[in-house]
Scaffold this motif. Structure first.
Motif, PDB file in Angstrom:
ATOM      1  N   VAL A   1       0.547  -1.060   0.058  1.00  0.00           N
ATOM      2  CA  VAL A   1      -0.182   0.087  -0.328  1.00  0.00           C
ATOM      3  C   VAL A   1       0.503   1.287  -0.122  1.00  0.00           C
ATOM      4  N   PRO A   2       1.011   2.314  -1.284  1.00  0.00           N
ATOM      5  CA  PRO A   2       2.156   2.923  -1.276  1.00  0.00           C
ATOM      6  C   PRO A   2       1.225   4.172  -0.245  1.00  0.00           C
ATOM      7  N   GLY A   3       2.479   4.882   0.831  1.00  0.00           N
ATOM      8  CA  GLY A   3       2.105   5.534   1.959  1.00  0.00           C
ATOM      9  C   GLY A   3       1.809   5.335   2.475  1.00  0.00           C
ATOM     10  N   ALA A   4       1.447   3.893   3.008  1.00  0.00           N
ATOM     11  CA  ALA A   4       1.681   2.943   5.221  1.00  0.00           C
ATOM     12  C   ALA A   4       2.881   2.833   5.724  1.00  0.00           C
ATOM     13  N   VAL A   5       2.790   1.971   6.232  1.00  0.00           N
ATOM     14  CA  VAL A   5       3.850   1.475   7.467  1.00  0.00           C
ATOM     15  C   VAL A   5       4.102   0.326   7.133  1.00  0.00           C
ATOM     16  N   PRO A   6       4.332  -0.744   7.344  1.00  0.00           N
ATOM     17  CA  PRO A   6       4.354  -2.063   6.991  1.00  0.00           C
ATOM     18  C   PRO A   6       4.073  -2.339   8.694  1.00  0.00           C
ATOM     19  N   LEU A   7       3.840  -3.292   8.617  1.00  0.00           N
ATOM     20  CA  LEU A   7       4.200  -3.618  10.811  1.00  0.00           C
ATOM     21  C   LEU A   7       3.225  -4.888  10.509  1.00  0.00           C
ATOM     22  N   ARG A   8       3.699  -6.073  11.425  1.00  0.00           N
ATOM     23  CA  ARG A   8       4.394  -7.295  11.853  1.00  0.00           C
ATOM     24  C   ARG A   8       3.328  -7.443  12.384  1.00  0.00           C
ATOM     25  N   LEU A   9       2.446  -8.676  12.220  1.00  0.00           N
ATOM     26  CA  LEU A   9       1.276  -8.597  13.540  1.00  0.00           C
ATOM     27  C   LEU A   9       0.290  -9.697  13.036  1.00  0.00           C
ATOM     28  N   ASP A  10       0.616 -10.664  14.181  1.00  0.00           N
ATOM     29  CA  ASP A  10      -0.229 -11.399  13.738  1.00  0.00           C
ATOM     30  C   ASP A  10      -1.196 -12.239  15.407  1.00  0.00           C
TER      31      ASP A  10
END
Length: 231
Positions: A44-53
């Motif tokens: 997603v352009p502009g979003a911050v990837p975040l690891r979450l399970d």
């Protein structure tokens, strides 16, 4: 809630409805943490990837620590195994409940203090028309969504004094991977559902009915149950 300049965490943001929610929030001027079990799959352009399970408590706690400026949580992650309650595998029933109910609860419990510390905000739980309609072939999924509807109503009352609004999104079939086997004319566009969901958050609606199917089924809740086939 004003979405411009909000700080949102969207679970399951790497595809389907979650991806549309994250992208539209970015377009509206929000900071977005696009959460997924594999953050490298987020595009997603502009979003911050975040690891979450959502089934991993350590992962949830770390995500809440990293996204410490969150004001909006969207619990979108979920699974559907297609298990029935009597004939289905018990392990699959448990897996759906662990993800769709206990996962939602765990993420909410971890992010509520964060949102409260940031002055309040909102939580959106992505549910389903199957919160109310319980077909035998999807009994496990329907049970998990019905439980999540009850959770949403109870948490709404619990969090209102803490300045956190809680909404539920109900929708029938969407044009996503989960409904890939459903005919196209029976599905609504995920982008349209995302837009309606965000409008519901902005206007403070506790329950957001995203399509005609969910509106019809909600109106039918007072109807008598169907008689037993063997009666």
């Amino acid at each position: 809630m004003e979405l411009k300049n909000a700080v949102a965490v969207v679970t399951g943001a790497n595809r389907g409805l979650g991806r549309h929610l994250a992208a539209q929030l970015v377009e509206r001027g929000a900071k977005v943490y696009a959460a997924a079990r594999r953050p490298e799959t987020v595009d997603v352009p502009g979003a911050v990837p975040l690891r979450l399970d959502v089934t991993d408590e350590a992962s949830i706690q770390e995500a809440a620590r990293l996204a410490s400026d969150t004001t909006l949580l969207i619990n979108n992650a979920g699974i559907s195994t297609g298990a029935s309650l009597i004939g289905g595998e018990t392990a699959e029933v448990r897996r759906e409940m662990e993800t769709n109910f206990f996962g939602l609860l765990a993420v909410t419990r971890s992010f509520v203090p964060v949102i409260e510390d940031n002055g309040g905000g909102a939580v959106l739980n992505v549910l389903s028309v199957l919160s109310w309609l319980h077909p035998a072939g999807l009994g496990s999924y329907a049970a998990s969504k019905a439980a999540s509807w009850a959770l949403t109503d109870a948490v709404r009352d619990e969090l209102a004094p803490r300045g956190i609004a809680v909404s539920a999104l109900h929708v029938g079939y969407m044009d996503t991977d989960m409904a890939s086997g459903v005919p196209a004319d029976q599905k609504v566009a995920a982008a349209d559902v995302a837009a309606r969901a965000l409008h519901g958050i902005e206007t403070g609606r506790p329950e957001i009915l995203a399509d005609e199917t969910s509106r019809y089924v909600k109106q039918s809740l007072s109807a008598a149950p169907r008689p037993n086939a063997a009666a």
